[in-house]
Write a protein that holds these residues in place. Structure first.
Motif, PDB file in Angstrom:
ATOM      1  N   CYS A 331       0.831  -1.206   0.000  1.00  0.00           N
ATOM      2  CA  CYS A 331       0.000   0.000   0.000  1.00  0.00           C
ATOM      3  C   CYS A 331       0.868   1.259   0.000  1.00  0.00           C
ATOM      4  O   CYS A 331       0.581   2.221  -0.725  1.00  0.00           O
ATOM      5  N   ILE A 332       1.957   1.232   0.750  1.00  0.00           N
ATOM      6  CA  ILE A 332       2.844   2.399   0.820  1.00  0.00           C
ATOM      7  C   ILE A 332       3.486   2.674  -0.529  1.00  0.00           C
ATOM      8  O   ILE A 332       3.452   3.798  -1.037  1.00  0.00           O
ATOM      9  N   TRP A 333       4.078   1.629  -1.146  1.00  0.00           N
ATOM     10  CA  TRP A 333       4.795   1.936  -2.382  1.00  0.00           C
ATOM     11  C   TRP A 333       3.862   2.204  -3.549  1.00  0.00           C
ATOM     12  O   TRP A 333       4.187   2.975  -4.458  1.00  0.00           O
ATOM     13  N   ILE A 334       2.669   1.604  -3.550  1.00  0.00           N
ATOM     14  CA  ILE A 334       1.696   1.922  -4.604  1.00  0.00           C
ATOM     15  C   ILE A 334       1.232   3.371  -4.457  1.00  0.00           C
ATOM     16  O   ILE A 334       1.096   4.117  -5.440  1.00  0.00           O
ATOM     17  N   THR A 335       1.001   3.804  -3.209  1.00  0.00           N
ATOM     18  CA  THR A 335       0.578   5.185  -2.952  1.00  0.00           C
ATOM     19  C   THR A 335       1.667   6.168  -3.383  1.00  0.00           C
ATOM     20  O   THR A 335       1.382   7.199  -4.011  1.00  0.00           O
ATOM     21  N   VAL A 336       2.927   5.843  -3.065  1.00  0.00           N
ATOM     22  CA  VAL A 336       4.044   6.709  -3.463  1.00  0.00           C
ATOM     23  C   VAL A 336       4.143   6.784  -4.983  1.00  0.00           C
ATOM     24  O   VAL A 336       4.335   7.865  -5.563  1.00  0.00           O
ATOM     25  N   ASP A 337       4.004   5.643  -5.649  1.00  0.00           N
ATOM     26  CA  ASP A 337       4.090   5.632  -7.112  1.00  0.00           C
ATOM     27  C   ASP A 337       2.972   6.452  -7.742  1.00  0.00           C
ATOM     28  O   ASP A 337       3.207   7.247  -8.669  1.00  0.00           O
ATOM     29  N   LEU A 338       1.759   6.270  -7.249  1.00  0.00           N
ATOM     30  CA  LEU A 338       0.624   7.022  -7.799  1.00  0.00           C
ATOM     31  C   LEU A 338       0.779   8.517  -7.550  1.00  0.00           C
ATOM     32  O   LEU A 338       0.469   9.345  -8.419  1.00  0.00           O
ATOM     33  N   GLY A 339       1.289   8.865  -6.356  1.00  0.00           N
ATOM     34  CA  GLY A 339       1.524  10.277  -6.050  1.00  0.00           C
ATOM     35  C   GLY A 339       2.558  10.870  -6.993  1.00  0.00           C
ATOM     36  O   GLY A 339       2.414  12.010  -7.476  1.00  0.00           O
ATOM     37  N   SER A 340       3.603  10.099  -7.259  1.00  0.00           N
ATOM     38  CA  SER A 340       4.640  10.564  -8.180  1.00  0.00           C
ATOM     39  C   SER A 340       4.074  10.754  -9.581  1.00  0.00           C
ATOM     40  O   SER A 340       4.365  11.756 -10.258  1.00  0.00           O
ATOM     41  N   LEU A 341       3.278   9.790 -10.045  1.00  0.00           N
ATOM     42  CA  LEU A 341       2.685   9.910 -11.377  1.00  0.00           C
ATOM     43  C   LEU A 341       1.799  11.145 -11.484  1.00  0.00           C
ATOM     44  O   LEU A 341       1.810  11.853 -12.506  1.00  0.00           O
ATOM     45  N   LEU A 342       1.027  11.420 -10.430  1.00  0.00           N
ATOM     46  CA  LEU A 342       0.156  12.594 -10.440  1.00  0.00           C
ATOM     47  C   LEU A 342       0.976  13.883 -10.530  1.00  0.00           C
ATOM     48  O   LEU A 342       0.651  14.798 -11.297  1.00  0.00           O
ATOM     49  N   ILE A 343       2.070  13.938  -9.747  1.00  0.00           N
ATOM     50  CA  ILE A 343       2.931  15.125  -9.777  1.00  0.00           C
ATOM     51  C   ILE A 343       3.585  15.275 -11.145  1.00  0.00           C
ATOM     52  O   ILE A 343       3.662  16.375 -11.701  1.00  0.00           O
ATOM     53  N   MET A 344       4.055  14.149 -11.713  1.00  0.00           N
ATOM     54  CA  MET A 344       4.682  14.198 -13.033  1.00  0.00           C
ATOM     55  C   MET A 344       3.698  14.691 -14.090  1.00  0.00           C
ATOM     56  O   MET A 344       4.057  15.503 -14.970  1.00  0.00           O
ATOM     57  N   PHE A 345       2.474  14.205 -14.025  1.00  0.00           N
ATOM     58  CA  PHE A 345       1.470  14.644 -14.994  1.00  0.00           C
ATOM     59  C   PHE A 345       1.235  16.144 -14.885  1.00  0.00           C
ATOM     60  O   PHE A 345       1.158  16.859 -15.897  1.00  0.00           O
ATOM     61  N   THR A 346       1.176  16.631 -13.660  1.00  0.00           N
ATOM     62  CA  THR A 346       0.983  18.063 -13.431  1.00  0.00           C
ATOM     63  C   THR A 346       2.160  18.857 -13.986  1.00  0.00           C
ATOM     64  O   THR A 346       1.988  19.896 -14.642  1.00  0.00           O
ATOM     65  N   LEU A 347       3.391  18.362 -13.725  1.00  0.00           N
ATOM     66  CA  LEU A 347       4.584  19.041 -14.225  1.00  0.00           C
ATOM     67  C   LEU A 347       4.624  19.032 -15.753  1.00  0.00           C
ATOM     68  O   LEU A 347       5.059  20.012 -16.389  1.00  0.00           O
ATOM     69  N   PHE A 348       4.168  17.943 -16.354  1.00  0.00           N
ATOM     70  CA  PHE A 348       4.142  17.847 -17.817  1.00  0.00           C
ATOM     71  C   PHE A 348       3.222  18.916 -18.409  1.00  0.00           C
ATOM     72  O   PHE A 348       3.563  19.593 -19.381  1.00  0.00           O
ATOM     73  N   ILE A 349       2.029  19.044 -17.809  1.00  0.00           N
ATOM     74  CA  ILE A 349       1.064  20.051 -18.293  1.00  0.00           C
ATOM     75  C   ILE A 349       1.625  21.454 -18.106  1.00  0.00           C
ATOM     76  O   ILE A 349       1.520  22.304 -19.009  1.00  0.00           O
ATOM     77  N   LEU A 350       2.235  21.713 -16.937  1.00  0.00           N
ATOM     78  CA  LEU A 350       2.785  23.045 -16.678  1.00  0.00           C
ATOM     79  C   LEU A 350       3.904  23.383 -17.655  1.00  0.00           C
ATOM     80  O   LEU A 350       3.999  24.515 -18.153  1.00  0.00           O
ATOM     81  N   GLN A 351       4.754  22.384 -17.935  1.00  0.00           N
ATOM     82  CA  GLN A 351       5.844  22.617 -18.880  1.00  0.00           C
ATOM     83  C   GLN A 351       5.307  22.885 -20.283  1.00  0.00           C
ATOM     84  O   GLN A 351       5.833  23.744 -21.008  1.00  0.00           O
ATOM     85  N   ARG A 352       4.249  22.159 -20.668  1.00  0.00           N
ATOM     86  CA  ARG A 352       3.680  22.370 -21.995  1.00  0.00           C
ATOM     87  C   ARG A 352       3.114  23.781 -22.112  1.00  0.00           C
ATOM     88  O   ARG A 352       3.336  24.475 -23.127  1.00  0.00           O
ATOM     89  N   ARG A 353       2.407  24.230 -21.090  1.00  0.00           N
ATOM     90  CA  ARG A 353       1.854  25.583 -21.114  1.00  0.00           C
ATOM     91  C   ARG A 353       2.960  26.630 -21.129  1.00  0.00           C
ATOM     92  O   ARG A 353       2.874  27.652 -21.829  1.00  0.00           O
ATOM     93  N   LYS A 354       4.009  26.363 -20.350  1.00  0.00           N
ATOM     94  CA  LYS A 354       5.124  27.301 -20.289  1.00  0.00           C
ATOM     95  C   LYS A 354       5.805  27.414 -21.642  1.00  0.00           C
ATOM     96  O   LYS A 354       6.131  28.527 -22.088  1.00  0.00           O
ATOM     97  N   GLU A 355       5.994  26.296 -22.339  1.00  0.00           N
ATOM     98  CA  GLU A 355       6.655  26.319 -23.639  1.00  0.00           C
ATOM     99  C   GLU A 355       5.775  26.976 -24.699  1.00  0.00           C
ATOM    100  O   GLU A 355       6.271  27.685 -25.576  1.00  0.00           O
ATOM    101  N   ARG A 356       4.470  26.724 -24.609  1.00  0.00           N
ATOM    102  CA  ARG A 356       3.562  27.384 -25.563  1.00  0.00           C
ATOM    103  C   ARG A 356       3.591  28.886 -25.367  1.00  0.00           C
ATOM    104  O   ARG A 356       3.600  29.667 -26.338  1.00  0.00           O
ATOM    105  N   HIS A 357       3.607  29.301 -24.085  1.00  0.00           N
ATOM    106  CA  HIS A 357       3.659  30.741 -23.801  1.00  0.00           C
ATOM    107  C   HIS A 357       4.974  31.337 -24.299  1.00  0.00           C
ATOM    108  O   HIS A 357       4.995  32.433 -24.887  1.00  0.00           O
ATOM    109  N   ARG A 358       6.079  30.620 -24.093  1.00  0.00           N
ATOM    110  CA  ARG A 358       7.384  31.097 -24.552  1.00  0.00           C
ATOM    111  C   ARG A 358       7.449  31.167 -26.066  1.00  0.00           C
ATOM    112  O   ARG A 358       7.972  32.144 -26.655  1.00  0.00           O
TER     113      ARG A 358
END
Length: 364
Positions: A331-358
Motif C-alpha cells: 500500500c505504501i509503495w503503490i501510494t508513493v508511485d501514484l503520487g509521483s505519477l500525479l505530480i509528473m502529470f501536473t509538471l508535464f502540463i505546466l511545462q507544456r503551457r510554459k513552452e507554448r507561452h514562450r
C-alpha cells in the motif's frame, strides 16, 4: 521512496527537454528512456525482500545471546570480569578460546602464534627477551603473573571505558588470565553454556582435546551445557563425552553427521537459508553481531542465537527495529508511485503551457 522522489524532481527537466525538442525522433527517445526508467523505479519494490516484511503475529522468538569472550565492551575480553558482566546481560552461553600452557593447563586466550599474549597482556614487560610465540612457552604459574586488564583501559577498544565507574576501572585493571576450569565453575553457577575454539589443536603434535575434555569432565558441569565446536577429534570426544552438544561450522559437515547445531559467520547464510534451517529444527548461531539493525534482521530471519560483543545493548531489545506487514508495504509503495505519477502529470502540463507561452512570445 528516495529514488521515486528524485525521479519526480528530475522529470521537470525531462519534460522541459521534451517540449523544447523540435524533432519527433528526439521526443520519442526522451519519453521512451524516461518511461523505462520510471517503470523500473516504480516496480522495484516488488524485488525488494526482507525477512522483516511480515505480520507481527508470527515474529520468531528473540535470538539468545552468546557473550563473545564475555562482554568485551564492558570489561577486558576473556577475563572473569568480562564473563561476569555478560551474566548481567542474560547471555545463555559464554564464547571463548582455549589454549594449553606448558604444563598442560587449559586457559582462556584468543590470540596465538606471533600475536600470542602481546595484545591483551603485559607479557613484553614481565618476560623481556623470552620466547612466547606459542601457548606452551609459558607455564600456568607464569601466565598468572600477567596483567590481562590494563591494555583495555589504555586502548579502550570499544570507546566504552568512560562508561565504567571508578571501581569497575580498578577491577578491570587487575584482571589475570583465567583457566578454563574457572570459567566452567562460573558457567555451572549461572547455568550457562560454554562454546569455544581450541586455538592450537591443529598446530602442534600434542592433542589439546584430551586435556580440555578431561578438565570439563572433572569440573562437574552438566554435559549438555558444553557446545563442542572443535572439529579435529570430534569422534573421539563423542565416545568419551556423549552428552556434549556438537556444533558445526558448516552445513555440509552438520548434515553428514546428522547433527542440528550450526555456528557460522552472520554473512555465511542468506535469510532464506536461515529460515529453512530453522524449519528443520536446526539451532543456528551467527557471529559476530553487534549492530541492532543486523540483530533485528537476523531476528526476523529466525536465528536461534547470536554471538555478540554488545550484549548490554542487544539485551534491551524487545522487538526488531521494525516489522511491516506485506499489505501495508504494498500500500505504501503503490501510494508513493501514484503520487509521483500525479505530480509528473501536473509538471508535464505546466511545462507544456510554459513552452507554448514562450513560443508565442518569441513569435510575436
Amino acid at each position: 521512496m528516495g529514488g521515486v522522489g528524485a525521479l519526480t524532481l528530475v522529470s521537470w527537466l525531462v519534460f522541459q527537454g521534451f517540449h523544447r525538442s523540435r524533432r519527433v525522433a528526439s521526443k520519442i527517445l526522451i519519453m521512451v528512456v524516461f518511461a523505462g526508467v520510471s517503470v523500473a523505479m516504480f516496480l522495484s519494490p516488488i524485488l525488494i525482500q526482507s525477512p522483516c516484511l511480515m505480520e507481527e503475529k508470527p515474529l520468531p522468538t528473540k535470538p539468545a545471546l552468546f557473550g563473545h569472550r564475555g562482554a568485551p565492551m564492558l570489561a577486558p575480553e576473556n577475563t572473569l570480569m568480562s564473563f561476569r558482566r555478560s551474566v548481567g546481560c542474560n547471555v545463555t552461553a559464554f564464547e571463548t578460546d582455549v589454549q594449553l600452557s606448558k604444563d598442560r593447563v587449559p586457559y582462556l586466550m584468543h590470540d596465538n602464534n606471533n600475536h600470542f599474549l602481546r595484545r591483551t597482556t603485559d607479557v613484553l614487560q614481565k618476560f623481556p627477551g623470552k620466547d612466547f610465540n606459542h601457548s606452551t612457552n609459558l607455564t600456568w604459574e607464569e601466565l598468572q603473573e600477567l596483567n590481562a586488564g590494563e591494555w583495555f583501559l589504555k586502548t579502550d577498544p570499544f570507546h566504552s571505558v568512560s562508561q565504567l565507574s571508578e571501581q569497575e576501572k580498578k577491577t578491570a585493571g587487575n584482571q589475570s588470565v583465567p583457566s578454563l576450569l574457572q570459567l566452567l565453575d562460573l558457567a555451572k553457577t549461572h547455568n550457562t553454556s560454554v562454546i569455544f575454539d581450541l586455538k592450537n589443536d591443529d598446530n602442534n603434535d600434542t592433542n589439546d582435546t584430551n586435556e580440555t575434555v578431561k578438565t570439563i569432565l572433572n569440573s562437574g558441569i552438566p554435559h549438555d551445557k558444553i557446545l563442542w565446536l572443535p572439529p579435529k577429534h570430534r569422534e573421539d570426544v563423542k565416545k568419551v563425552a556423549p552428552g556434549f552438544k556438537h556444533v558445526y561450522s558448516n552445513v555440509a559437515d552438520m548434515n553428514r553427521d546428522g547433527a542440528d547445531h550450526l555456528n557460522v559467520k552472520y554473512s555465511a547464510l542468506s535469510t532464506t537459508e536461515i529460515r529453512e534451517l530453522r524449519n528443520r529444527n536446526v539451532s543456528v548461531n551467527l557471529w559476530v553481531v553487534n549492530e541492532p539493525w543486523l540483530f533485528s534482521l537476523l531476528w526476523c530471519s529466525g536465528a536461534s542465537s547470536v554471538t555478540t560483543n554488545a550484549c548490554s545493548i542487544l539485551q534491551d531489545k524487545n522487538q526488531p527495529d521494525w516489522t511491516m506487514g506485506l499489505d501495508t508495504y504494498r500500500c505504501i509503495w503503490i501510494t508513493v508511485d501514484l503520487g509521483s505519477l500525479l505530480i509528473m502529470f501536473t509538471l508535464f502540463i505546466l511545462q507544456r503551457r510554459k513552452e507554448r507561452h514562450r513560443f508565442s512570445a518569441l513569435a510575436s
